[in-house]
Every structure is written in structure tokens, then in C-alpha cells.
Design a protein around this motif. Sequence first.
Motif, PDB file in Angstrom:
ATOM      1  N   GLY A 118       0.314  -1.042  -0.081  1.00 50.79           N
ATOM      2  CA  GLY A 118       0.349  -0.193   0.322  1.00 50.79           C
ATOM      3  C   GLY A 118       0.753   1.009  -0.250  1.00 50.79           C
ATOM      4  N   SER A 119       2.043   1.457   0.652  1.00 49.91           N
ATOM      5  CA  SER A 119       2.777   2.726   0.743  1.00 49.91           C
ATOM      6  C   SER A 119       3.601   2.267  -0.340  1.00 49.91           C
ATOM      7  N   ASP A 121       5.561   1.800  -4.029  1.00 47.45           N
ATOM      8  CA  ASP A 121       5.185   1.853  -5.772  1.00 47.45           C
ATOM      9  C   ASP A 121       6.200   1.219  -6.978  1.00 47.45           C
TER      10      ASP A 121
ATOM     11  N   GLY B 102      -4.933   5.781  -4.884  1.00 46.65           N
ATOM     12  CA  GLY B 102      -4.850   4.431  -5.295  1.00 46.65           C
ATOM     13  C   GLY B 102      -5.488   4.181  -6.793  1.00 46.65           C
ATOM     14  N   GLY B 142       5.184   6.863  -3.638  1.00 45.70           N
ATOM     15  CA  GLY B 142       4.117   7.049  -3.467  1.00 45.70           C
ATOM     16  C   GLY B 142       3.354   7.587  -1.914  1.00 45.70           C
ATOM     17  N   THR B 144      -0.447   6.796  -1.555  1.00 47.98           N
ATOM     18  CA  THR B 144      -1.512   6.648  -1.611  1.00 47.98           C
ATOM     19  C   THR B 144      -2.046   6.752  -0.027  1.00 47.98           C
ATOM     20  N   PRO B 147      -5.413   2.698  -0.121  1.00 58.38           N
ATOM     21  CA  PRO B 147      -4.580   1.385  -0.892  1.00 58.38           C
ATOM     22  C   PRO B 147      -6.058   0.435  -2.126  1.00 58.38           C
ATOM     23  N   CYS B 169      -0.320   2.658   7.581  1.00 52.85           N
ATOM     24  CA  CYS B 169      -0.140   3.002   5.674  1.00 52.85           C
ATOM     25  C   CYS B 169       0.282   4.258   5.498  1.00 52.85           C
ATOM     26  N   THR B 173       3.630   5.657   4.432  1.00 50.54           N
ATOM     27  CA  THR B 173       3.575   6.755   2.942  1.00 50.54           C
ATOM     28  C   THR B 173       4.427   8.988   3.420  1.00 50.54           C
TER      29      THR B 173
END
Lengths: 166, 194
Positions: A118-119, A121, B102, B142, B144, B147, B169, B173
Motif C-alpha cells: 500500500g505504501s 510503487d 490508489g 507512493g 496512497t 490502498p 499505511c 507513506t
Amino acid sequence: MSNLILPGIVIIVIIYGLYKKRDIYNDFTNGAKQSFNMIFEMFPSMLAMILGINLLLDSGFITKIFSIFSFKFLPVDIFPMAILRPISGSSTLAVLTNIFKVSGPDSLAGRIASIIQGSTDTTIYVLTLYFGTIGIKKIKYALTVGLISDLISIVTAIILVNIFFH
Amino acid sequence: MINKLWALFIIIGIITFIITGDYEGLNATILNSGQKTFDMVIKIFPVIALWLGIMEIATASGLLKKLSNLFYPILKHLFPEIPKDNKALGYISSNIITNMFGLGNAATPFGLKAMKELQKLNKKRNEATRSMITFLVINTSGVTIFPTTVISLRMMYESKNPSEIIPICILTTFISLMIAIMIDKIFARRYQHE
């Protein structure tokens, strides 16, 4: 909720275009036309990268190397996930699904993997796609910084899950 | 660097295949990569066409301009080299917003447009600029917040609380994005001095 974001963007753009009295139908087709060029421009660099990535992944090198590591706070399944994450989106998703299947989404491995997914890429994919399409050959320090930031995300994910959940 | 990485992938891959004795697999992998690339490009083609169409309406009507003005106070610190009225800022904003939710598929065409605009500002056609690298770093580390894919997968595998990961998360991030931007700034400065 997230199902309404895309339609929301579309309707806002269309209504605003109408309000500004634009020839919106014509604008749309003109914009869409540009995609042909983009596709041609991205193909060669994508081909090069996919050849390299597939040879590395299909050979099984990564899973063979990392099956020897394992720690209490860091489950073994996380290694291939962490290595694959910057390289290939679809294979990371396969590893994630496998972790969920074997250890469950609420296990230590399951939670760390969820947060890595989720965090971060797919750094190398994004880099190839963007630079390839506009014809950049000298990428300078882009890959170095991209990979360092992936590493930071992964380490942060491991530390935070251990603090908050276990 | 990309040359060495590419060579490394290919050499390690071929040697591992040869050691394990899977010659058929090796040949198949080499020959299939063309088809796989084609499938991949064909798969994103309609998505890119669709969003470039929508994006053109937003650009022509001035909506994109409004969006970039909204984010300008933050963006001017991240991208000091982009002039205030440049289209790139609007595309960068749209890319970051779609990525936050996302929606990677929609974010890609915006990112490509942003890169094209940045390339217009570039004096050395085949060399990456500082702004391009900063944009890539923000993208790849990222941004996001929600997600979507992970949460639906967690549901599918019967997690007791599929969305429990969201706060961690966001925290991950945020921390990694801040550190990545700092590292990017350090590298950019070092590169200028060389």
C-alpha cells in the motif's frame, strides 16, 4: 466511496467544460488522439525492461536466494516481496496473495506485506515508462533515489507493524 | 546505471536458468517478452486514450489551471524550476490526487503528460531534469491514502479487520515520502556542484 472518484472526476470536468462554453466533444477526441503517439514512444523501453525483468523473475533466482533468510521480527516471505516491489507490480501482487493464503492477512507477514504493497510503487516500471516515453537517456541519480526511498518505505513498514501490532 | 541494472537482470537470469537446466524455459522467456510487452501496452492504451481525452477538456476549460493554483503553495517548494503558469503543475497535481486514492490506472496518463510538459522546459533533450526526478521520486515512494487493492484482497482472505492497516499505511507513506524528498534535495544539490 472509492468507486465514485473516477465518475466524480468525469462529471466535474464535463460540467465545468459546458459552463465555460467549450467544444467539449472536440476537446475530448483531440486529447484521446495523442495516445497513439504515446504508445509508440513507450514500446521500445518497455520491451527492454520486460525482457530483463522476466529473465530475472522466471529463472527463480530471487526465491532461491532469499529462502535461506528468516528472523523472528521479519518473516522470510517478506524478502521476495521487498525485492520484487520496485521491479514488478504483478509479481508483488502474486507474492502478497500467497502470503495471505499461507499465513493469513492478520499475521505479522500479512500485515507487513499489506503495508509494503500500500505504501510503495513499482519504481523501475514507472521510471522506464516515464523516461522512455519522453526519450530521456541520462537518468542521473533518479534510480538511486527511487530505490533508497523504496528501502526506507519497507524498513518503516517493518518497524511500525512490529511496534503497533505485535 | 540503468545499463548496468539491465545487464545484471539479464545475466543473472540466464545463468540461473542454465544452472537449473531449464533451457526450454529460458528460450520461452526470451521469445515471449515481445508478446508480453505488446499485451501490456495494448492493455493500457485505451485507459490512456480515455484519460487524455478527459484531461484535454479540463486543460482547455481552465479547470486544470485552477487545480494547479490550489496546490501551487506546496508545489513551488518541491519544483522551484517550474514557472508558475506552466501546465506541468496541473498535471502533477492531478497525478498526485489520483495516486492518493490508489487509482494507478488513471494516474499514469496524467504523469505522462506532466513529463511531456517538463521535457518542453528541458534544455538537454536526453538528460533528466531535477524536476523530473523529484516528480518520479514522489510518484514511486507512493502517496496512497486509501490502498484499494490491498484492502479488497484482505477482505477476500477473511481478515478480521481489513482496513486496520490504513493508519499505519498513511504513517509509513508520510515518513518515507518526507525522507525521500530530503534525499532527493541532497542529491540534486550534490549533482549541481559536480
